[in-house]
Design a protein around this motif. Structure first.
Motif, short mmCIF file in Angstrom:
data_model
loop_
_atom_site.label_atom_id
_atom_site.label_comp_id
_atom_site.label_asym_id
_atom_site.label_seq_id
_atom_site.Cartn_x
_atom_site.Cartn_y
_atom_site.Cartn_z
N GLU A 248 0.76 -1.31 -0.04
CA GLU A 248 -0.20 0.22 0.16
C GLU A 248 1.00 1.29 0.07
OE1 GLU A 248 -2.07 -0.79 3.55
OE2 GLU A 248 -3.62 -1.91 2.42
N GLY A 249 0.47 2.33 -0.93
CA GLY A 249 1.53 3.24 -0.91
C GLY A 249 2.71 3.25 -1.93
N SER A 250 3.41 4.12 -2.04
CA SER A 250 4.57 4.10 -3.04
C SER A 250 5.65 5.26 -2.62
CB SER A 250 4.24 4.48 -4.51
OG SER A 250 3.61 5.44 -4.76
N PRO A 251 6.77 4.94 -2.68
CA PRO A 251 8.05 5.84 -2.61
C PRO A 251 7.57 7.25 -3.24
CG PRO A 251 8.91 3.82 -3.25
CD PRO A 251 7.45 3.84 -3.41
N GLY A 252 7.79 8.42 -2.52
CA GLY A 252 7.67 9.66 -2.99
C GLY A 252 6.02 10.13 -3.36
N ASP A 253 4.86 9.33 -2.46
CA ASP A 253 3.68 9.77 -2.67
C ASP A 253 3.20 10.79 -1.45
OD1 ASP A 253 3.52 8.18 -0.29
OD2 ASP A 253 2.24 6.66 -1.30
N GLY A 254 4.38 11.01 -0.61
CA GLY A 254 4.12 11.89 0.41
C GLY A 254 3.38 11.45 1.68
N ARG A 255 2.96 10.41 1.61
CA ARG A 255 2.44 9.51 2.81
C ARG A 255 3.15 8.03 3.13
NH1 ARG A 255 -1.11 5.80 1.13
NH2 ARG A 255 -1.63 5.70 -1.01
N THR A 256 3.78 7.79 2.39
CA THR A 256 4.40 6.24 2.45
C THR A 256 5.84 6.38 3.22
OG1 THR A 256 2.85 5.43 0.87
CG2 THR A 256 4.76 4.04 1.58
N ALA A 257 5.84 6.02 4.51
CA ALA A 257 7.24 6.06 5.08
C ALA A 257 8.03 4.94 4.63
CB ALA A 257 7.24 5.94 6.58
N PRO A 258 9.51 5.11 4.54
CA PRO A 258 10.51 4.17 3.97
C PRO A 258 10.63 3.03 5.34
CG PRO A 258 11.65 5.91 4.38
CD PRO A 258 9.98 6.39 4.74
N GLY A 259 9.81 2.57 5.60
CA GLY A 259 10.04 1.61 6.88
C GLY A 259 9.52 2.18 8.22
N PRO A 260 9.62 1.26 9.27
CA PRO A 260 10.02 -0.16 9.27
C PRO A 260 9.01 -0.98 8.78
CG PRO A 260 9.54 0.60 11.59
CD PRO A 260 9.41 1.79 10.60
N GLN A 261 7.55 -0.49 8.58
CA GLN A 261 6.67 -1.46 8.31
C GLN A 261 6.06 -1.20 6.71
OE1 GLN A 261 3.32 0.01 10.85
NE2 GLN A 261 3.91 -1.46 12.34
N VAL A 262 5.88 -2.34 6.13
CA VAL A 262 5.51 -2.48 4.80
C VAL A 262 4.18 -3.40 4.77
CG1 VAL A 262 6.12 -2.78 2.32
CG2 VAL A 262 7.85 -2.46 3.99
N SER A 263 3.08 -2.69 4.29
CA SER A 263 1.68 -3.39 4.49
C SER A 263 1.22 -3.42 3.09
CB SER A 263 0.69 -2.62 5.27
OG SER A 263 0.96 -2.35 6.43
N PHE A 264 0.42 -4.83 3.15
CA PHE A 264 0.00 -5.50 1.77
C PHE A 264 -1.34 -6.01 1.87
CE2 PHE A 264 4.50 -6.25 1.94
CZ PHE A 264 4.93 -6.09 0.72
N ALA A 265 -2.23 -5.28 0.93
CA ALA A 265 -3.69 -6.02 0.81
C ALA A 265 -3.80 -7.14 -0.03
CB ALA A 265 -4.74 -4.93 0.31
N THR A 266 -4.09 -8.38 0.77
CA THR A 266 -4.07 -9.48 0.14
C THR A 266 -5.40 -10.33 0.27
OG1 THR A 266 -2.95 -10.64 2.13
CG2 THR A 266 -1.66 -9.71 0.64
N GLU A 267 -5.40 -11.16 -0.62
CA GLU A 267 -6.71 -12.17 -0.51
C GLU A 267 -6.36 -13.68 -1.10
OE1 GLU A 267 -10.91 -12.96 -2.68
OE2 GLU A 267 -10.61 -10.90 -1.85
N PHE A 268 -6.29 -14.63 0.15
CA PHE A 268 -5.73 -15.87 -0.11
C PHE A 268 -7.05 -16.66 -0.68
CE2 PHE A 268 -2.49 -14.14 2.48
CZ PHE A 268 -1.48 -14.79 2.04
N PRO A 269 -6.74 -17.55 -1.74
CA PRO A 269 -7.82 -18.16 -2.22
C PRO A 269 -8.56 -19.27 -1.69
CG PRO A 269 -6.03 -18.85 -3.35
CD PRO A 269 -5.50 -17.67 -2.48
N SER A 270 -7.80 -19.79 -0.56
CA SER A 270 -8.30 -20.96 0.01
C SER A 270 -7.45 -21.32 1.41
CB SER A 270 -8.18 -22.14 -0.72
OG SER A 270 -7.04 -22.48 -1.11
N ALA A 271 -8.06 -22.12 2.19
CA ALA A 271 -7.37 -22.44 3.30
C ALA A 271 -6.22 -23.27 3.06
CB ALA A 271 -8.23 -23.19 4.34
N GLY A 272 -5.22 -23.40 4.00
CA GLY A 272 -4.09 -24.21 3.55
C GLY A 272 -2.78 -23.34 3.67
N ALA A 273 -1.79 -24.10 3.36
CA ALA A 273 -0.55 -23.69 3.49
C ALA A 273 0.24 -22.90 2.66
CB ALA A 273 0.77 -25.11 3.93
#
Length: 325
Positions: A248-273
């Motif tokens: 979420e966000g990108s470098p230079g967009d004025g709101r995304t910090a260069p760490g320590p946290q990097v967050s991702f919006a994901t959707e996994f298709p099924s239960a499992g490993a």
């Protein structure tokens, strides 16, 4: 690729592996390429080694779409390995007209992303081959140990939609199968610790957050890599269904910090490993932190209560601090 790339939910299982014999030169001996998956035109069907993929044949939700990487051909485009000298991997993408594609859009700073992993989910690499004038992509082979590998070509043909095509490549030699590492809430690589938080459930959009530290101190000066502060690939155990997301966000967009946290919006298709691979760059070096996640487990996905970190192996399978081309 969208910021939140989703794989729609579907029934587990895989159709048989469809073998196709392509000669693609040698790595440590002759390399066998097996085209796994199926497509509407019947490309890649033949006799193959079904032992490397579970049976499948499923419908992907209302849209009927398969996850990325399960097909060798999709929407008229086909991944075709070609002959290459020893130690090199080469392939073409042919288009709906049957000719090699030579026009590609730049996506995240590159025209082609080649991701490879052994079918036991070890040996992950994310590299970027070079395109020749005849439409052939070439690179020093990132498949550097015996076993059956899955090679994913992630690209956008000019004027077309983003695609991920996949093909199996067998590197001969004595195979030492590696068990899937246990789930854990953190991983270490080259002296960095990456903590994973988030509890994804199958078929639901969930935020995963990875926090990078070194010597106990948060890393607040991550460097852009391919236009982002991190890249996350998830592969499902069994069929290696492919999920490639960007933060979420990108470098230079004025709101995304260069760490320590990097967050991702994901959707996994099924239960499992699943096996997760986070690429991040710091002080000029790209490193990969690896995690096992059990999606749908009661109490969360990031492993046992003690939270012991996993350490990337030192023998070339998920090697700490490996470079990216």
């Amino acid at each position: 690729m969208n910021t939140a790339t989703k794989l729609s939910g579907f029934v587990l299982g895989l159709a048989a592996v469809f073998g196709a014999a392509y000669g693609v030169g040698q790595l440590t001996g002759p390399v066998t390429v097996v085209a796994a998956g199926h497509d509407s035109e019947g490309a890649g069907h033949g006799e193959g080694d079904a032992g490397h993929e579970e049976a499948a044949g499923h419908e992907e939700g209302a849209a009927g779409h398969l996850p990325g990487g399960l097909l060798v051909a999709d929407r008229g485009y086909t991944l075709v390995p070609v002959d290459a000298p020893p130690g090199e991997f080469a392939f073409r993408i042919t288009g709906p007209d049957g000719r090699p594609v030579t026009g590609y859009d730049v996506t995240h700073d590159e025209r082609m992303h080649l991701i490879v992993a052994r079918r036991d989910l070890s040996g992950f690499r994310h590299v970027h081959p070079e395109l020749a004038g005849d439409g052939t992509w070439r690179i020093v082979s990132p498949m550097d140990s015996p076993g059956v590998w899955r090679a994913f070509a992630d690209f956008t043909p000019t004027g077309g939609d983003p695609l991920t095509l996949g093909v199996d490549v067998t590197v001969p030699g004595a195979l030492a199968e590696r068990p899937l590492p246990a789930p854990a809430s953190s991983a270490t690589v080259d002296g960095y610790t990456v903590a994973l938080t988030g509890a994804p459930q199958p078929g639901r959009t969930t935020t995963l957050t990875l926090t990078v530290s070194r010597d106990g101190a948060p890393v607040t000066d991550l460097e852009p890599y391919l236009g982002a502060y991190g890249h996350l690939v998830a592969l499902r155990r069994g069929d290696l269904a492919y999920l490639h997301v960007h933060p979420e966000g990108s470098p230079g967009d004025g709101r995304t910090a260069p760490g320590p946290q990097v967050s991702f919006a994901t959707e996994f298709p099924s239960a499992g490993a699943y096996r997760l691979y986070l690429d991040f760059r710091h002080r000029g070096v790209v490193r990969t932190a690896e995690f096992t996640v059990h999606v749908g487990d009661p109490g969360g996905t990031t492993g046992p209560a003690d939270g012991h970190p996993t350490t990337a192996p030192e023998d070339g399978h998920g090697t700490p601090g490996h470079g990216h081309d």
